[in-house]
Design a protein around this motif. Structure first.
Motif, PDB file in Angstrom:
ATOM      1  N   SER A   8     -11.203  -2.275   5.915  1.00  0.00           N
ATOM      2  CA  SER A   8     -11.241  -3.363   5.013  1.00  0.00           C
ATOM      3  C   SER A   8     -11.322  -4.907   5.801  1.00  0.00           C
ATOM      4  N   GLN A  24      -8.866   8.032   4.675  1.00  0.00           N
ATOM      5  CA  GLN A  24      -8.796   8.264   3.268  1.00  0.00           C
ATOM      6  C   GLN A  24      -8.464   9.915   3.370  1.00  0.00           C
ATOM      7  N   GLN A  26     -12.283  -9.710   0.125  1.00  0.00           N
ATOM      8  CA  GLN A  26     -11.857  -8.500   0.579  1.00  0.00           C
ATOM      9  C   GLN A  26     -13.502  -7.639   0.685  1.00  0.00           C
ATOM     10  N   ARG A  27     -13.700  -7.173   1.526  1.00  0.00           N
ATOM     11  CA  ARG A  27     -14.845  -6.186   1.761  1.00  0.00           C
ATOM     12  C   ARG A  27     -14.722  -5.008   2.285  1.00  0.00           C
ATOM     13  N   ASP A  28     -14.723  -3.768   1.735  1.00  0.00           N
ATOM     14  CA  ASP A  28     -14.452  -2.407   2.248  1.00  0.00           C
ATOM     15  C   ASP A  28     -15.768  -1.951   2.947  1.00  0.00           C
ATOM     16  N   TRP A  76     -17.646  -3.787  -2.064  1.00  0.00           N
ATOM     17  CA  TRP A  76     -18.117  -2.531  -1.081  1.00  0.00           C
ATOM     18  C   TRP A  76     -19.591  -2.103  -1.465  1.00  0.00           C
ATOM     19  N   TRP A 127      -8.556   1.912   8.079  1.00  0.00           N
ATOM     20  CA  TRP A 127      -7.754   3.005   7.649  1.00  0.00           C
ATOM     21  C   TRP A 127      -8.618   4.291   7.640  1.00  0.00           C
ATOM     22  N   TYR A 173      -3.812   6.237   2.281  1.00  0.00           N
ATOM     23  CA  TYR A 173      -4.860   5.470   2.848  1.00  0.00           C
ATOM     24  C   TYR A 173      -4.119   4.625   4.222  1.00  0.00           C
ATOM     25  N   TYR A 184     -13.786  -9.162  -4.340  1.00  0.00           N
ATOM     26  CA  TYR A 184     -13.744  -7.756  -3.493  1.00  0.00           C
ATOM     27  C   TYR A 184     -14.914  -6.809  -3.834  1.00  0.00           C
ATOM     28  N   ASN A 222       0.761  -1.201   0.215  1.00  0.00           N
ATOM     29  CA  ASN A 222       0.090   0.009  -0.046  1.00  0.00           C
ATOM     30  C   ASN A 222       0.918   1.124   0.007  1.00  0.00           C
ATOM     31  N   TYR A 271      -2.986   2.893   7.225  1.00  0.00           N
ATOM     32  CA  TYR A 271      -3.772   2.078   8.374  1.00  0.00           C
ATOM     33  C   TYR A 271      -3.311   2.380   9.723  1.00  0.00           C
ATOM     34  N   GLY A 300     -13.354   3.971   8.355  1.00  0.00           N
ATOM     35  CA  GLY A 300     -13.017   3.155   7.091  1.00  0.00           C
ATOM     36  C   GLY A 300     -12.064   1.949   7.449  1.00  0.00           C
TER      37      GLY A 300
END
Length: 200
Positions: free
Chosen positions: A118, A98, A131-133, A45, A96, A78, A43, A20, A80, A116
Protein backbone atom coordinates in the motif's frame (compact mmCIF):
# COMPACT_ATOMS: atom_id res chain seq x y z
CA UNK A 1 2.41 17.57 -0.25
CA UNK A 2 3.56 18.95 3.09
CA UNK A 3 6.44 17.60 5.12
CA UNK A 4 5.69 16.15 8.53
CA UNK A 5 7.92 15.41 11.51
CA UNK A 6 9.58 12.04 11.14
CA UNK A 7 8.52 11.02 14.64
CA UNK A 8 4.86 11.75 13.83
CA UNK A 9 4.94 9.57 10.71
CA UNK A 10 6.68 6.79 12.61
CA UNK A 11 3.95 6.97 15.26
CA UNK A 12 1.29 6.87 12.53
CA UNK A 13 2.84 3.73 11.07
CA UNK A 14 3.03 2.12 14.53
CA UNK A 15 -0.65 2.90 15.14
CA UNK A 16 -1.60 1.58 11.70
CA UNK A 17 0.26 -1.70 12.16
CA UNK A 18 -1.29 -2.16 15.61
CA UNK A 19 -4.77 -1.47 14.18
CA UNK A 20 -4.17 -4.06 11.45
CA UNK A 21 -3.22 -6.66 14.04
CA UNK A 22 -6.35 -5.77 16.03
CA UNK A 23 -8.47 -6.16 12.87
CA UNK A 24 -6.98 -9.58 12.17
CA UNK A 25 -7.64 -10.76 15.72
CA UNK A 26 -11.21 -9.43 15.74
CA UNK A 27 -12.06 -10.24 12.12
CA UNK A 28 -13.42 -6.69 11.85
CA UNK A 29 -11.65 -4.31 9.48
CA UNK A 30 -14.16 -1.46 9.79
CA UNK A 31 -13.98 -1.01 13.55
CA UNK A 32 -10.19 -1.18 13.71
CA UNK A 33 -9.24 0.82 10.62
CA UNK A 34 -12.15 3.10 9.71
CA UNK A 35 -11.20 5.98 12.01
CA UNK A 36 -7.67 6.07 10.57
CA UNK A 37 -8.80 7.91 7.43
CA UNK A 38 -9.62 11.59 7.00
CA UNK A 39 -13.23 12.49 6.21
CA UNK A 40 -12.31 13.20 2.56
CA UNK A 41 -9.78 10.40 2.09
CA UNK A 42 -9.57 8.33 -1.10
CA UNK A 43 -8.71 4.65 -1.28
CA UNK A 44 -8.35 2.60 -4.44
CA UNK A 45 -6.72 -0.30 -6.23
CA UNK A 46 -6.50 -1.70 -9.74
CA UNK A 47 -8.58 -4.75 -10.70
CA UNK A 48 -6.98 -5.52 -14.06
CA UNK A 49 -6.77 -3.84 -17.46
CA UNK A 50 -10.41 -2.77 -17.53
CA UNK A 51 -11.51 -1.98 -13.95
CA UNK A 52 -10.54 0.01 -10.88
CA UNK A 53 -11.91 0.30 -7.38
CA UNK A 54 -12.17 3.72 -5.77
CA UNK A 55 -13.82 4.85 -2.53
CA UNK A 56 -14.15 8.58 -1.87
CA UNK A 57 -14.55 9.69 1.73
CA UNK A 58 -14.31 7.83 5.03
CA UNK A 59 -17.86 6.52 4.82
CA UNK A 60 -17.34 4.85 1.45
CA UNK A 61 -13.98 3.49 2.61
CA UNK A 62 -15.64 1.87 5.62
CA UNK A 63 -18.68 0.57 3.74
CA UNK A 64 -16.98 -0.53 0.53
CA UNK A 65 -13.22 -1.08 0.99
CA UNK A 66 -13.22 -2.31 4.59
CA UNK A 67 -16.77 -3.69 4.50
CA UNK A 68 -18.11 -5.20 1.28
CA UNK A 69 -14.76 -5.98 -0.36
CA UNK A 70 -13.33 -7.55 2.81
CA UNK A 71 -16.28 -9.90 3.31
CA UNK A 72 -14.89 -13.42 3.25
CA UNK A 73 -11.43 -12.24 4.32
CA UNK A 74 -12.16 -11.78 8.03
CA UNK A 75 -9.70 -14.54 8.97
CA UNK A 76 -6.99 -13.67 6.47
CA UNK A 77 -3.75 -12.07 7.65
CA UNK A 78 -1.87 -9.22 5.96
CA UNK A 79 1.49 -9.04 7.74
CA UNK A 80 3.71 -6.11 6.82
CA UNK A 81 7.28 -7.12 5.98
CA UNK A 82 8.76 -3.67 5.35
CA UNK A 83 7.73 -0.02 5.58
CA UNK A 84 9.39 2.98 3.88
CA UNK A 85 8.67 6.47 5.25
CA UNK A 86 9.17 9.66 3.23
CA UNK A 87 8.77 12.45 5.76
CA UNK A 88 9.64 15.14 3.19
CA UNK A 89 6.50 14.33 1.21
CA UNK A 90 4.39 12.86 4.00
CA UNK A 91 4.11 9.50 2.26
CA UNK A 92 4.55 5.88 3.31
CA UNK A 93 4.86 2.63 1.38
CA UNK A 94 4.23 -0.65 3.18
CA UNK A 95 4.90 -4.08 1.71
CA UNK A 96 2.57 -6.83 2.94
CA UNK A 97 1.56 -10.40 2.24
CA UNK A 98 -1.89 -11.97 1.83
CA UNK A 99 -2.14 -15.15 3.91
CA UNK A 100 -5.22 -17.35 3.92
CA UNK A 101 -6.35 -19.21 7.06
CA UNK A 102 -6.67 -22.35 4.90
CA UNK A 103 -3.78 -24.78 4.93
CA UNK A 104 -2.15 -26.90 2.25
CA UNK A 105 -1.68 -30.65 2.79
CA UNK A 106 1.84 -29.97 4.11
CA UNK A 107 0.41 -27.71 6.83
CA UNK A 108 1.56 -24.40 5.35
CA UNK A 109 -0.94 -21.60 4.75
CA UNK A 110 -2.10 -20.70 1.28
CA UNK A 111 -0.50 -17.37 0.42
CA UNK A 112 -0.67 -15.06 -2.59
CA UNK A 113 2.64 -15.09 -4.45
CA UNK A 114 4.24 -11.92 -5.77
CA UNK A 115 4.46 -8.42 -4.36
CA UNK A 116 1.71 -6.70 -2.39
CA UNK A 117 1.59 -3.36 -0.65
CA UNK A 118 0.00 0.00 0.00
CA UNK A 119 1.07 3.54 -0.82
CA UNK A 120 -0.24 6.04 1.73
CA UNK A 121 -0.41 9.82 1.93
CA UNK A 122 -0.54 11.25 5.43
CA UNK A 123 -3.26 13.80 6.20
CA UNK A 124 -2.23 14.80 9.71
CA UNK A 125 -3.89 14.00 13.02
CA UNK A 126 -2.83 10.35 12.67
CA UNK A 127 -5.02 9.70 9.63
CA UNK A 128 -4.39 8.78 6.02
CA UNK A 129 -5.78 11.10 3.34
CA UNK A 130 -5.05 8.76 0.42
CA UNK A 131 -4.24 5.09 -0.09
CA UNK A 132 -3.48 3.01 -3.15
CA UNK A 133 -3.04 -0.77 -2.89
CA UNK A 134 -1.00 -2.82 -5.34
CA UNK A 135 -0.74 -6.59 -5.73
CA UNK A 136 -0.20 -9.26 -8.37
CA UNK A 137 -3.72 -9.80 -9.68
CA UNK A 138 -2.70 -12.89 -11.66
CA UNK A 139 -1.40 -14.58 -8.52
CA UNK A 140 -4.52 -13.58 -6.56
CA UNK A 141 -6.73 -15.17 -9.21
CA UNK A 142 -4.57 -18.30 -9.32
CA UNK A 143 -4.78 -18.74 -5.55
CA UNK A 144 -8.54 -18.17 -5.54
CA UNK A 145 -8.93 -20.85 -8.23
CA UNK A 146 -6.82 -23.26 -6.19
CA UNK A 147 -8.82 -22.56 -3.02
CA UNK A 148 -12.10 -22.94 -4.93
CA UNK A 149 -10.98 -26.25 -6.45
CA UNK A 150 -10.23 -27.53 -2.95
CA UNK A 151 -13.52 -26.25 -1.51
CA UNK A 152 -11.70 -23.73 0.70
CA UNK A 153 -12.80 -20.42 -0.84
CA UNK A 154 -15.29 -18.67 1.42
CA UNK A 155 -18.82 -18.20 0.10
CA UNK A 156 -18.77 -14.35 0.13
CA UNK A 157 -15.66 -14.38 -2.07
CA UNK A 158 -17.25 -16.88 -4.48
CA UNK A 159 -20.33 -14.67 -4.75
CA UNK A 160 -18.26 -11.57 -5.53
CA UNK A 161 -16.27 -13.41 -8.20
CA UNK A 162 -19.54 -14.58 -9.75
CA UNK A 163 -20.84 -11.01 -9.81
CA UNK A 164 -17.68 -9.80 -11.53
CA UNK A 165 -17.87 -12.60 -14.09
CA UNK A 166 -21.46 -11.64 -14.91
CA UNK A 167 -20.56 -7.97 -15.25
CA UNK A 168 -22.79 -7.01 -12.33
CA UNK A 169 -22.12 -3.77 -10.46
CA UNK A 170 -20.01 -3.86 -7.31
CA UNK A 171 -19.58 -0.95 -4.89
CA UNK A 172 -16.82 1.40 -6.01
CA UNK A 173 -15.84 -0.62 -9.07
CA UNK A 174 -15.80 1.33 -12.32
CA UNK A 175 -14.43 0.82 -15.85
CA UNK A 176 -11.05 2.30 -16.67
CA UNK A 177 -12.15 3.22 -20.17
CA UNK A 178 -15.56 4.30 -21.47
CA UNK A 179 -17.39 1.58 -23.36
CA UNK A 180 -17.02 2.19 -27.11
CA UNK A 181 -20.12 3.02 -29.11
CA UNK A 182 -21.46 0.69 -31.79
CA UNK A 183 -19.68 2.53 -34.62
CA UNK A 184 -16.34 2.37 -32.84
CA UNK A 185 -16.85 -1.35 -32.19
CA UNK A 186 -17.66 -2.01 -35.84
CA UNK A 187 -14.61 -0.06 -36.99
CA UNK A 188 -12.47 -2.07 -34.57
CA UNK A 189 -13.86 -5.39 -35.79
CA UNK A 190 -13.36 -4.31 -39.41
CA UNK A 191 -9.74 -3.30 -38.78
CA UNK A 192 -9.08 -6.59 -36.96
CA UNK A 193 -10.63 -8.58 -39.81
CA UNK A 194 -8.42 -6.80 -42.35
CA UNK A 195 -5.30 -7.64 -40.35
CA UNK A 196 -6.31 -11.30 -40.00
CA UNK A 197 -7.25 -11.68 -43.67
CA UNK A 198 -4.06 -10.02 -44.85
CA UNK A 199 -1.97 -12.35 -42.71
CA UNK A 200 -0.83 -9.64 -40.30
Amino acid sequence: MPAYPRAELEEMVARWLAANRDAERAGDWIRSLGAMYTEDAEYGWNMGPDQEFLARGRQQIMEWALGFHMEGFEQWRYPYDHVVIDDAQGEVIGFWRQVSPARRPDGSHYEVAGLGGSWFRYGGDYQWSWQRDFFDLGNVKALFMELAANGQLDAPVRRKIARLAKGQAMPGVHPLHPAPGLLAKLKGYYAMARIVLSGG
